[in-house]
Design a protein around this motif. Structure first.
Motif, PDB file in Angstrom:
ATOM      1  N   LEU A  92       2.919   4.607  31.603  1.00  0.00           N
ATOM      2  CA  LEU A  92       2.533   5.453  32.727  1.00  0.00           C
ATOM      3  C   LEU A  92       2.458   4.691  34.040  1.00  0.00           C
ATOM      4  O   LEU A  92       2.277   5.301  35.096  1.00  0.00           O
ATOM      5  CB  LEU A  92       1.164   6.109  32.447  1.00  0.00           C
ATOM      6  N   LEU A  93       2.582   3.369  33.988  1.00  0.00           N
ATOM      7  CA  LEU A  93       2.561   2.583  35.224  1.00  0.00           C
ATOM      8  C   LEU A  93       3.909   2.708  35.934  1.00  0.00           C
ATOM      9  O   LEU A  93       4.962   2.565  35.295  1.00  0.00           O
ATOM     10  CB  LEU A  93       2.301   1.105  34.930  1.00  0.00           C
ATOM     11  N   PRO A  94       3.911   2.952  37.252  1.00  0.00           N
ATOM     12  CA  PRO A  94       5.193   2.995  37.971  1.00  0.00           C
ATOM     13  C   PRO A  94       5.861   1.627  37.969  1.00  0.00           C
ATOM     14  O   PRO A  94       5.183   0.590  38.005  1.00  0.00           O
ATOM     15  CB  PRO A  94       4.790   3.435  39.381  1.00  0.00           C
ATOM     16  N   ASN A  95       7.174   1.618  37.934  1.00  0.00           N
ATOM     17  CA  ASN A  95       7.914   0.358  37.873  1.00  0.00           C
ATOM     18  C   ASN A  95       7.584  -0.609  39.012  1.00  0.00           C
ATOM     19  O   ASN A  95       7.444  -1.809  38.780  1.00  0.00           O
ATOM     20  CB  ASN A  95       9.421   0.621  37.840  1.00  0.00           C
ATOM     21  N   PRO A  96       7.430  -0.135  40.259  1.00  0.00           N
ATOM     22  CA  PRO A  96       7.108  -1.088  41.341  1.00  0.00           C
ATOM     23  C   PRO A  96       5.795  -1.828  41.110  1.00  0.00           C
ATOM     24  O   PRO A  96       5.669  -2.997  41.484  1.00  0.00           O
ATOM     25  CB  PRO A  96       7.021  -0.193  42.583  1.00  0.00           C
ATOM     26  N   LEU A  97       4.817  -1.160  40.480  1.00  0.00           N
ATOM     27  CA  LEU A  97       3.548  -1.831  40.199  1.00  0.00           C
ATOM     28  C   LEU A  97       3.697  -2.791  39.026  1.00  0.00           C
ATOM     29  O   LEU A  97       3.244  -3.933  39.079  1.00  0.00           O
ATOM     30  CB  LEU A  97       2.460  -0.792  39.905  1.00  0.00           C
ATOM     31  N   ARG A  98       4.356  -2.337  37.971  1.00  0.00           N
ATOM     32  CA  ARG A  98       4.531  -3.187  36.792  1.00  0.00           C
ATOM     33  C   ARG A  98       5.298  -4.467  37.128  1.00  0.00           C
ATOM     34  O   ARG A  98       4.974  -5.545  36.644  1.00  0.00           O
ATOM     35  CB  ARG A  98       5.270  -2.407  35.704  1.00  0.00           C
ATOM     36  N   ASP A  99       6.289  -4.353  38.013  1.00  0.00           N
ATOM     37  CA  ASP A  99       7.123  -5.510  38.350  1.00  0.00           C
ATOM     38  C   ASP A  99       6.389  -6.549  39.183  1.00  0.00           C
ATOM     39  O   ASP A  99       6.859  -7.690  39.302  1.00  0.00           O
ATOM     40  CB  ASP A  99       8.375  -5.053  39.102  1.00  0.00           C
ATOM     41  N   ARG A 100       5.265  -6.190  39.778  1.00  0.00           N
ATOM     42  CA  ARG A 100       4.534  -7.140  40.620  1.00  0.00           C
ATOM     43  C   ARG A 100       3.576  -8.022  39.823  1.00  0.00           C
ATOM     44  O   ARG A 100       2.957  -8.920  40.388  1.00  0.00           O
ATOM     45  CB  ARG A 100       3.794  -6.388  41.731  1.00  0.00           C
ATOM     46  N   PHE A 101       3.430  -7.759  38.551  1.00  0.00           N
ATOM     47  CA  PHE A 101       2.619  -8.632  37.702  1.00  0.00           C
ATOM     48  C   PHE A 101       3.471  -9.820  37.269  1.00  0.00           C
ATOM     49  O   PHE A 101       4.591  -9.656  36.775  1.00  0.00           O
ATOM     50  CB  PHE A 101       2.106  -7.876  36.481  1.00  0.00           C
ATOM     51  N   GLY A 102       2.936 -11.023  37.458  1.00  0.00           N
ATOM     52  CA  GLY A 102       3.677 -12.222  37.082  1.00  0.00           C
ATOM     53  C   GLY A 102       3.756 -12.419  35.584  1.00  0.00           C
ATOM     54  O   GLY A 102       4.657 -13.104  35.088  1.00  0.00           O
ATOM     55  N   PHE A 103       2.817 -11.833  34.854  1.00  0.00           N
ATOM     56  CA  PHE A 103       2.793 -11.998  33.393  1.00  0.00           C
ATOM     57  C   PHE A 103       2.246 -10.719  32.757  1.00  0.00           C
ATOM     58  O   PHE A 103       1.224 -10.194  33.183  1.00  0.00           O
ATOM     59  CB  PHE A 103       1.914 -13.187  33.009  1.00  0.00           C
ATOM     60  N   THR A 104       2.959 -10.217  31.774  1.00  0.00           N
ATOM     61  CA  THR A 104       2.527  -9.034  31.030  1.00  0.00           C
ATOM     62  C   THR A 104       2.310  -9.417  29.578  1.00  0.00           C
ATOM     63  O   THR A 104       3.216  -9.952  28.930  1.00  0.00           O
ATOM     64  CB  THR A 104       3.569  -7.903  31.117  1.00  0.00           C
ATOM     65  N   ALA A 105       1.107  -9.166  29.071  1.00  0.00           N
ATOM     66  CA  ALA A 105       0.769  -9.475  27.680  1.00  0.00           C
ATOM     67  C   ALA A 105       0.635  -8.178  26.898  1.00  0.00           C
ATOM     68  O   ALA A 105      -0.060  -7.253  27.335  1.00  0.00           O
ATOM     69  CB  ALA A 105      -0.540 -10.262  27.622  1.00  0.00           C
ATOM     70  N   HIS A 106       1.311  -8.117  25.773  1.00  0.00           N
ATOM     71  CA  HIS A 106       1.215  -6.954  24.900  1.00  0.00           C
ATOM     72  C   HIS A 106       0.356  -7.342  23.690  1.00  0.00           C
ATOM     73  O   HIS A 106       0.772  -8.160  22.864  1.00  0.00           O
ATOM     74  CB  HIS A 106       2.597  -6.491  24.452  1.00  0.00           C
ATOM     75  N   LEU A 107      -0.833  -6.776  23.598  1.00  0.00           N
ATOM     76  CA  LEU A 107      -1.755  -7.116  22.516  1.00  0.00           C
ATOM     77  C   LEU A 107      -1.423  -6.301  21.276  1.00  0.00           C
ATOM     78  O   LEU A 107      -1.147  -5.096  21.357  1.00  0.00           O
ATOM     79  CB  LEU A 107      -3.209  -6.854  22.941  1.00  0.00           C
ATOM     80  N   GLU A 108      -1.431  -6.977  20.136  1.00  0.00           N
ATOM     81  CA  GLU A 108      -1.092  -6.349  18.860  1.00  0.00           C
ATOM     82  C   GLU A 108      -2.351  -6.125  18.024  1.00  0.00           C
ATOM     83  O   GLU A 108      -3.370  -6.792  18.224  1.00  0.00           O
ATOM     84  CB  GLU A 108      -0.122  -7.245  18.077  1.00  0.00           C
ATOM     85  N   PHE A 109      -2.240  -5.184  17.076  1.00  0.00           N
ATOM     86  CA  PHE A 109      -3.339  -4.994  16.136  1.00  0.00           C
ATOM     87  C   PHE A 109      -3.521  -6.250  15.289  1.00  0.00           C
ATOM     88  O   PHE A 109      -2.574  -6.997  15.041  1.00  0.00           O
ATOM     89  CB  PHE A 109      -3.055  -3.793  15.223  1.00  0.00           C
ATOM     90  N   TYR A 110      -4.754  -6.478  14.840  1.00  0.00           N
ATOM     91  CA  TYR A 110      -5.103  -7.662  14.075  1.00  0.00           C
ATOM     92  C   TYR A 110      -4.788  -7.442  12.589  1.00  0.00           C
ATOM     93  O   TYR A 110      -4.882  -6.318  12.087  1.00  0.00           O
ATOM     94  CB  TYR A 110      -6.592  -7.966  14.217  1.00  0.00           C
ATOM     95  N   ASP A 111      -4.434  -8.532  11.903  1.00  0.00           N
ATOM     96  CA  ASP A 111      -4.303  -8.412  10.448  1.00  0.00           C
ATOM     97  C   ASP A 111      -5.675  -8.671   9.816  1.00  0.00           C
ATOM     98  O   ASP A 111      -6.640  -9.046  10.491  1.00  0.00           O
ATOM     99  CB  ASP A 111      -3.240  -9.368   9.903  1.00  0.00           C
ATOM    100  N   GLU A 112      -5.771  -8.453   8.520  1.00  0.00           N
ATOM    101  CA  GLU A 112      -7.072  -8.518   7.845  1.00  0.00           C
ATOM    102  C   GLU A 112      -7.658  -9.933   7.873  1.00  0.00           C
ATOM    103  O   GLU A 112      -8.873 -10.103   7.979  1.00  0.00           O
ATOM    104  CB  GLU A 112      -6.951  -7.995   6.415  1.00  0.00           C
ATOM    105  N   ALA A 113      -6.801 -10.953   7.781  1.00  0.00           N
ATOM    106  CA  ALA A 113      -7.309 -12.336   7.809  1.00  0.00           C
ATOM    107  C   ALA A 113      -7.979 -12.635   9.154  1.00  0.00           C
ATOM    108  O   ALA A 113      -9.042 -13.271   9.207  1.00  0.00           O
ATOM    109  CB  ALA A 113      -6.166 -13.313   7.544  1.00  0.00           C
ATOM    110  N   GLU A 114      -7.368 -12.164  10.250  1.00  0.00           N
ATOM    111  CA  GLU A 114      -7.965 -12.371  11.569  1.00  0.00           C
ATOM    112  C   GLU A 114      -9.271 -11.594  11.712  1.00  0.00           C
ATOM    113  O   GLU A 114     -10.248 -12.088  12.278  1.00  0.00           O
ATOM    114  CB  GLU A 114      -6.977 -11.949  12.658  1.00  0.00           C
ATOM    115  N   LEU A 115      -9.290 -10.378  11.190  1.00  0.00           N
ATOM    116  CA  LEU A 115     -10.509  -9.573  11.263  1.00  0.00           C
ATOM    117  C   LEU A 115     -11.640 -10.202  10.456  1.00  0.00           C
ATOM    118  O   LEU A 115     -12.810 -10.100  10.830  1.00  0.00           O
ATOM    119  CB  LEU A 115     -10.232  -8.147  10.766  1.00  0.00           C
TER     120      LEU A 115
END
Length: 349
Positions: free
Chosen positions: A167-190
Protein backbone atom coordinates in the motif's frame (compact mmCIF):
# COMPACT_ATOMS: atom_id res chain seq x y z
CA UNK A 1 3.70 -19.56 46.95
CA UNK A 2 1.95 -16.29 46.16
CA UNK A 3 3.58 -12.91 46.58
CA UNK A 4 1.81 -10.97 49.35
CA UNK A 5 2.97 -7.65 47.92
CA UNK A 6 1.37 -8.46 44.59
CA UNK A 7 -1.87 -9.32 46.35
CA UNK A 8 -2.06 -6.27 48.58
CA UNK A 9 -0.43 -3.59 46.45
CA UNK A 10 -1.93 -3.33 42.95
CA UNK A 11 0.47 -0.54 42.02
CA UNK A 12 3.46 -2.81 42.71
CA UNK A 13 1.92 -5.57 40.59
CA UNK A 14 1.27 -3.14 37.73
CA UNK A 15 4.81 -1.75 37.93
CA UNK A 16 6.23 -5.27 37.86
CA UNK A 17 4.19 -6.13 34.76
CA UNK A 18 5.29 -2.95 32.99
CA UNK A 19 8.90 -3.68 33.91
CA UNK A 20 8.49 -7.17 32.48
CA UNK A 21 7.06 -5.78 29.23
CA UNK A 22 10.04 -3.46 28.91
CA UNK A 23 12.53 -6.21 29.72
CA UNK A 24 11.06 -8.44 27.00
CA UNK A 25 12.27 -6.04 24.32
CA UNK A 26 15.95 -6.71 23.46
CA UNK A 27 18.09 -3.57 23.51
CA UNK A 28 20.76 -4.71 21.04
CA UNK A 29 20.93 -6.74 17.85
CA UNK A 30 22.97 -9.39 19.69
CA UNK A 31 20.07 -9.93 22.14
CA UNK A 32 17.47 -10.04 19.36
CA UNK A 33 16.37 -13.60 18.58
CA UNK A 34 15.56 -14.63 15.01
CA UNK A 35 15.56 -12.64 11.75
CA UNK A 36 19.22 -13.58 11.23
CA UNK A 37 19.52 -12.05 7.76
CA UNK A 38 17.83 -8.79 8.75
CA UNK A 39 20.03 -8.51 11.86
CA UNK A 40 23.17 -8.91 9.75
CA UNK A 41 22.02 -6.30 7.25
CA UNK A 42 21.12 -3.80 9.97
CA UNK A 43 24.41 -4.39 11.76
CA UNK A 44 26.32 -3.55 8.58
CA UNK A 45 24.21 -0.45 7.90
CA UNK A 46 24.62 0.93 11.43
CA UNK A 47 28.35 0.17 11.57
CA UNK A 48 28.97 1.88 8.23
CA UNK A 49 27.10 4.99 9.41
CA UNK A 50 29.15 5.03 12.61
CA UNK A 51 32.46 4.78 10.72
CA UNK A 52 31.44 7.64 8.43
CA UNK A 53 30.04 9.74 11.28
CA UNK A 54 26.68 10.24 9.58
CA UNK A 55 23.06 9.40 10.24
CA UNK A 56 22.07 5.91 9.06
CA UNK A 57 19.97 5.57 5.90
CA UNK A 58 16.19 5.55 6.22
CA UNK A 59 14.88 2.08 7.05
CA UNK A 60 11.59 0.39 6.13
CA UNK A 61 10.54 -2.63 8.21
CA UNK A 62 7.84 -4.71 6.55
CA UNK A 63 6.09 -7.80 7.85
CA UNK A 64 3.13 -9.17 9.80
CA UNK A 65 2.30 -7.85 13.30
CA UNK A 66 4.24 -9.10 16.31
CA UNK A 67 7.56 -9.97 14.66
CA UNK A 68 9.66 -7.18 16.20
CA UNK A 69 9.42 -4.10 13.98
CA UNK A 70 9.02 -1.68 16.91
CA UNK A 71 11.79 -3.45 18.82
CA UNK A 72 14.18 -3.15 15.87
CA UNK A 73 13.42 0.58 15.60
CA UNK A 74 14.33 0.99 19.28
CA UNK A 75 17.53 -0.99 18.70
CA UNK A 76 18.52 1.27 15.78
CA UNK A 77 18.30 4.27 18.11
CA UNK A 78 19.94 2.52 21.09
CA UNK A 79 22.90 1.08 19.19
CA UNK A 80 23.64 4.44 17.59
CA UNK A 81 23.25 6.30 20.90
CA UNK A 82 20.57 8.46 19.30
CA UNK A 83 17.26 9.79 20.67
CA UNK A 84 14.05 8.13 19.45
CA UNK A 85 10.78 9.83 18.51
CA UNK A 86 7.76 7.55 18.00
CA UNK A 87 4.56 8.20 16.09
CA UNK A 88 2.10 6.31 13.89
CA UNK A 89 0.55 6.70 10.47
CA UNK A 90 -3.06 7.08 11.68
CA UNK A 91 -1.95 9.97 13.96
CA UNK A 92 -0.52 11.92 11.00
CA UNK A 93 -3.62 12.96 9.10
CA UNK A 94 -2.45 16.37 7.87
CA UNK A 95 0.78 17.72 6.44
CA UNK A 96 0.90 20.10 9.40
CA UNK A 97 1.04 17.16 11.82
CA UNK A 98 4.15 15.84 10.09
CA UNK A 99 5.70 19.30 9.78
CA UNK A 100 5.39 19.80 13.54
CA UNK A 101 7.19 16.50 14.20
CA UNK A 102 9.95 17.00 11.63
CA UNK A 103 10.72 20.58 12.63
CA UNK A 104 11.26 19.57 16.26
CA UNK A 105 13.74 16.76 15.53
CA UNK A 106 17.30 17.18 16.74
CA UNK A 107 20.32 16.22 14.67
CA UNK A 108 20.74 12.45 14.35
CA UNK A 109 17.36 11.64 15.91
CA UNK A 110 15.54 8.46 14.88
CA UNK A 111 11.90 9.00 13.90
CA UNK A 112 9.80 5.83 14.05
CA UNK A 113 6.44 5.86 12.24
CA UNK A 114 4.39 2.71 12.79
CA UNK A 115 1.82 1.69 10.16
CA UNK A 116 3.37 4.26 7.85
CA UNK A 117 1.09 3.20 4.98
CA UNK A 118 -1.85 4.79 6.82
CA UNK A 119 -0.46 8.34 6.72
CA UNK A 120 -2.46 11.01 4.90
CA UNK A 121 -1.43 11.50 1.26
CA UNK A 122 -0.50 15.17 1.84
CA UNK A 123 1.86 14.09 4.64
CA UNK A 124 3.42 11.41 2.41
CA UNK A 125 4.20 13.99 -0.24
CA UNK A 126 5.83 16.25 2.33
CA UNK A 127 7.92 13.32 3.52
CA UNK A 128 9.48 12.81 0.07
CA UNK A 129 11.45 16.06 0.24
CA UNK A 130 12.19 15.67 3.95
CA UNK A 131 13.75 12.22 3.47
CA UNK A 132 15.79 13.19 0.43
CA UNK A 133 16.95 16.75 1.14
CA UNK A 134 16.15 17.22 4.85
CA UNK A 135 13.90 20.11 3.92
CA UNK A 136 10.18 20.84 3.84
CA UNK A 137 8.22 23.63 2.18
CA UNK A 138 5.64 25.36 4.35
CA UNK A 139 2.84 27.40 2.77
CA UNK A 140 2.32 30.79 4.37
CA UNK A 141 -0.84 32.77 3.66
CA UNK A 142 -3.87 31.84 1.58
CA UNK A 143 -5.09 32.26 -1.95
CA UNK A 144 -3.14 34.32 -4.47
CA UNK A 145 -0.92 35.75 -1.74
CA UNK A 146 0.26 32.35 -0.45
CA UNK A 147 4.00 31.76 -0.59
CA UNK A 148 6.16 28.70 -0.02
CA UNK A 149 8.81 29.04 2.67
CA UNK A 150 11.58 26.38 2.76
CA UNK A 151 12.47 25.06 6.20
CA UNK A 152 15.76 23.22 6.71
CA UNK A 153 15.61 20.13 8.90
CA UNK A 154 18.23 18.52 11.09
CA UNK A 155 19.53 15.25 9.56
CA UNK A 156 17.46 12.34 10.88
CA UNK A 157 16.83 8.66 10.26
CA UNK A 158 13.27 7.62 9.46
CA UNK A 159 12.32 4.07 10.45
CA UNK A 160 8.96 3.17 8.96
CA UNK A 161 7.04 0.02 9.87
CA UNK A 162 4.24 -1.45 7.80
CA UNK A 163 2.19 -4.62 7.74
CA UNK A 164 1.12 -3.89 4.17
CA UNK A 165 4.11 -2.76 2.12
CA UNK A 166 2.08 -2.99 -1.08
CA UNK A 167 0.00 0.00 0.00
CA UNK A 168 3.02 2.31 0.13
CA UNK A 169 3.36 4.53 -2.97
CA UNK A 170 6.46 3.79 -5.03
CA UNK A 171 8.01 7.28 -4.56
CA UNK A 172 7.95 6.79 -0.78
CA UNK A 173 9.18 3.20 -0.85
CA UNK A 174 12.08 4.13 -3.13
CA UNK A 175 13.36 6.77 -0.70
CA UNK A 176 14.20 4.20 1.96
CA UNK A 177 17.86 3.22 1.80
CA UNK A 178 17.16 -0.22 3.25
CA UNK A 179 14.01 -2.35 3.30
CA UNK A 180 13.82 -5.32 5.67
CA UNK A 181 11.21 -8.02 5.21
CA UNK A 182 10.58 -9.80 8.51
CA UNK A 183 9.65 -13.48 8.36
CA UNK A 184 7.66 -15.66 10.72
CA UNK A 185 9.75 -17.48 13.33
CA UNK A 186 10.33 -21.22 13.35
CA UNK A 187 9.68 -23.26 16.49
CA UNK A 188 13.36 -23.43 17.51
CA UNK A 189 13.58 -19.62 17.49
CA UNK A 190 10.33 -19.31 19.42
CA UNK A 191 11.66 -21.69 22.06
CA UNK A 192 14.61 -19.33 22.57
CA UNK A 193 12.20 -16.38 22.87
CA UNK A 194 10.09 -18.28 25.41
CA UNK A 195 13.10 -19.46 27.42
CA UNK A 196 14.32 -15.87 27.75
CA UNK A 197 10.86 -14.62 28.78
CA UNK A 198 10.51 -17.45 31.30
CA UNK A 199 13.80 -16.42 32.92
CA UNK A 200 12.56 -12.84 33.21
CA UNK A 201 9.33 -14.10 34.75
CA UNK A 202 11.19 -16.37 37.16
CA UNK A 203 9.15 -19.25 35.76
CA UNK A 204 10.61 -22.74 36.16
CA UNK A 205 9.36 -24.39 32.97
CA UNK A 206 10.82 -27.44 31.27
CA UNK A 207 11.81 -27.84 27.64
CA UNK A 208 8.84 -30.02 26.69
CA UNK A 209 6.40 -27.41 27.98
CA UNK A 210 8.25 -24.64 26.13
CA UNK A 211 8.11 -26.67 22.91
CA UNK A 212 4.35 -27.17 23.38
CA UNK A 213 3.81 -23.41 23.63
CA UNK A 214 6.15 -22.71 20.70
CA UNK A 215 4.08 -25.00 18.50
CA UNK A 216 0.96 -22.92 19.10
CA UNK A 217 2.40 -19.41 18.62
CA UNK A 218 1.65 -18.92 14.91
CA UNK A 219 5.33 -18.12 14.34
CA UNK A 220 4.97 -14.85 16.26
CA UNK A 221 7.02 -13.84 19.35
CA UNK A 222 4.30 -11.46 20.59
CA UNK A 223 1.83 -14.35 20.75
CA UNK A 224 4.48 -16.57 22.35
CA UNK A 225 5.01 -14.12 25.21
CA UNK A 226 1.27 -13.67 25.66
CA UNK A 227 0.63 -17.42 25.88
CA UNK A 228 3.52 -17.85 28.31
CA UNK A 229 1.92 -15.36 30.67
CA UNK A 230 -1.40 -17.20 30.47
CA UNK A 231 0.42 -20.43 31.34
CA UNK A 232 2.07 -18.64 34.27
CA UNK A 233 -1.34 -17.41 35.47
CA UNK A 234 -2.83 -20.90 35.18
CA UNK A 235 0.04 -22.47 37.14
CA UNK A 236 -0.21 -19.77 39.82
CA UNK A 237 -3.97 -20.07 40.32
CA UNK A 238 -4.04 -23.88 40.25
CA UNK A 239 -0.85 -24.34 42.27
CA UNK A 240 0.58 -26.47 39.49
CA UNK A 241 4.05 -26.74 38.03
CA UNK A 242 4.14 -25.31 34.50
CA UNK A 243 4.78 -28.67 32.81
CA UNK A 244 3.38 -29.88 29.50
CA UNK A 245 0.14 -31.06 31.14
CA UNK A 246 -0.66 -27.67 32.67
CA UNK A 247 0.41 -25.94 29.43
CA UNK A 248 -2.12 -27.98 27.46
CA UNK A 249 -4.82 -27.34 30.06
CA UNK A 250 -4.12 -23.58 30.10
CA UNK A 251 -4.13 -23.21 26.34
CA UNK A 252 -7.28 -25.31 26.02
CA UNK A 253 -8.93 -22.97 28.52
CA UNK A 254 -7.95 -20.00 26.33
CA UNK A 255 -9.20 -21.70 23.12
CA UNK A 256 -5.79 -22.19 21.52
CA UNK A 257 -5.60 -25.56 19.78
CA UNK A 258 -2.45 -27.58 18.90
CA UNK A 259 -2.08 -25.77 15.56
CA UNK A 260 -2.43 -22.36 17.20
CA UNK A 261 -5.98 -21.78 15.94
CA UNK A 262 -8.08 -19.55 18.19
CA UNK A 263 -11.85 -19.11 18.45
CA UNK A 264 -12.18 -16.92 15.36
CA UNK A 265 -9.94 -19.15 13.25
CA UNK A 266 -12.07 -22.17 14.13
CA UNK A 267 -15.29 -20.26 13.49
CA UNK A 268 -14.10 -19.38 10.00
CA UNK A 269 -12.97 -22.92 9.25
CA UNK A 270 -16.04 -24.70 10.61
CA UNK A 271 -18.28 -22.26 8.71
CA UNK A 272 -16.42 -23.01 5.48
CA UNK A 273 -16.50 -26.75 6.04
CA UNK A 274 -19.99 -27.28 7.46
CA UNK A 275 -22.04 -24.54 5.80
CA UNK A 276 -20.29 -24.14 2.46
CA UNK A 277 -18.94 -27.64 1.90
CA UNK A 278 -15.34 -26.44 1.93
CA UNK A 279 -15.89 -23.66 -0.62
CA UNK A 280 -15.38 -21.82 -2.84
CA UNK A 281 -16.84 -19.07 -0.67
CA UNK A 282 -16.41 -15.31 -1.01
CA UNK A 283 -14.79 -13.14 1.63
CA UNK A 284 -17.81 -10.97 2.39
CA UNK A 285 -20.11 -14.00 2.63
CA UNK A 286 -17.68 -15.67 5.03
CA UNK A 287 -17.38 -12.51 7.15
CA UNK A 288 -21.16 -12.11 7.46
CA UNK A 289 -21.52 -15.78 8.37
CA UNK A 290 -19.13 -15.52 11.33
CA UNK A 291 -20.20 -12.01 12.38
CA UNK A 292 -16.85 -10.30 11.74
CA UNK A 293 -15.61 -7.53 9.47
CA UNK A 294 -14.26 -8.68 6.11
CA UNK A 295 -11.06 -6.71 6.74
CA UNK A 296 -10.47 -8.64 9.99
CA UNK A 297 -10.87 -11.97 8.20
CA UNK A 298 -8.56 -10.90 5.36
CA UNK A 299 -5.83 -9.25 7.45
CA UNK A 300 -5.82 -11.27 10.69
CA UNK A 301 -7.27 -14.73 10.12
CA UNK A 302 -6.67 -15.63 6.50
CA UNK A 303 -2.86 -15.17 6.24
CA UNK A 304 -2.24 -17.72 9.00
CA UNK A 305 -4.75 -20.24 7.63
CA UNK A 306 -3.17 -19.97 4.18
CA UNK A 307 0.35 -20.26 5.60
CA UNK A 308 -0.37 -23.50 7.47
CA UNK A 309 -2.21 -24.97 4.49
CA UNK A 310 -5.81 -25.07 5.74
CA UNK A 311 -7.27 -22.85 3.02
CA UNK A 312 -6.28 -21.65 -0.43
CA UNK A 313 -7.30 -18.49 -2.24
CA UNK A 314 -8.69 -18.91 -5.75
CA UNK A 315 -10.27 -16.46 -8.23
CA UNK A 316 -13.64 -17.94 -7.25
CA UNK A 317 -13.25 -17.68 -3.47
CA UNK A 318 -11.66 -19.37 -0.45
CA UNK A 319 -11.37 -23.17 -0.55
CA UNK A 320 -10.63 -25.53 2.35
CA UNK A 321 -7.81 -28.03 1.78
CA UNK A 322 -7.89 -31.76 2.62
CA UNK A 323 -5.70 -30.96 5.65
CA UNK A 324 -8.50 -28.76 7.01
CA UNK A 325 -11.03 -31.58 6.79
CA UNK A 326 -8.61 -33.90 8.57
CA UNK A 327 -7.76 -31.40 11.32
CA UNK A 328 -11.42 -30.86 12.21
CA UNK A 329 -12.24 -34.57 11.97
CA UNK A 330 -14.91 -34.06 9.32
CA UNK A 331 -15.69 -36.31 6.38
CA UNK A 332 -14.85 -34.32 3.30
CA UNK A 333 -13.44 -34.63 -0.17
CA UNK A 334 -9.89 -35.88 -0.52
CA UNK A 335 -9.01 -33.00 -2.82
CA UNK A 336 -10.06 -29.43 -3.38
CA UNK A 337 -13.52 -28.98 -4.91
CA UNK A 338 -13.67 -29.11 -8.67
CA UNK A 339 -14.38 -26.08 -10.81
CA UNK A 340 -17.98 -27.18 -11.31
CA UNK A 341 -19.27 -25.57 -8.11
CA UNK A 342 -21.39 -22.44 -7.87
CA UNK A 343 -19.50 -19.29 -8.79
CA UNK A 344 -19.80 -16.46 -6.25
CA UNK A 345 -20.49 -12.89 -7.27
CA UNK A 346 -17.42 -10.97 -8.44
CA UNK A 347 -17.69 -8.39 -5.62
CA UNK A 348 -17.90 -11.21 -3.08
CA UNK A 349 -14.33 -12.47 -3.68
Amino acid sequence: MSDPVALTDPHSAGDAELAFEGALRPKTLDEFVGQRRVRGQLQLLLRAAELQDRTPDHILLAGPPGLGKTTLAMIVAYEGGRPLRMSSGPAIQHAGDLAAILSSLVSGEVLFIDEIHRMARSAEEMLYLAMEDFRIDIMVGKGAGATSVPLELAPFTLVGATTRAGLLPNPLRDRFGFTAHLEFYDEAELELVLARAARLLGLDIDGEAVAEIAGRCRGTPRIANRLLRRVRDYALVHGARPDVTSVKAALELYDVDPLGLDRLDRAVMTTMLERFGGGPVGLSTLAVSVGEEAETIEAVVEPFLVRIGLITRTPRGRVATPAAWRHFGLAGPGAEPSAGGAVPLVDDL
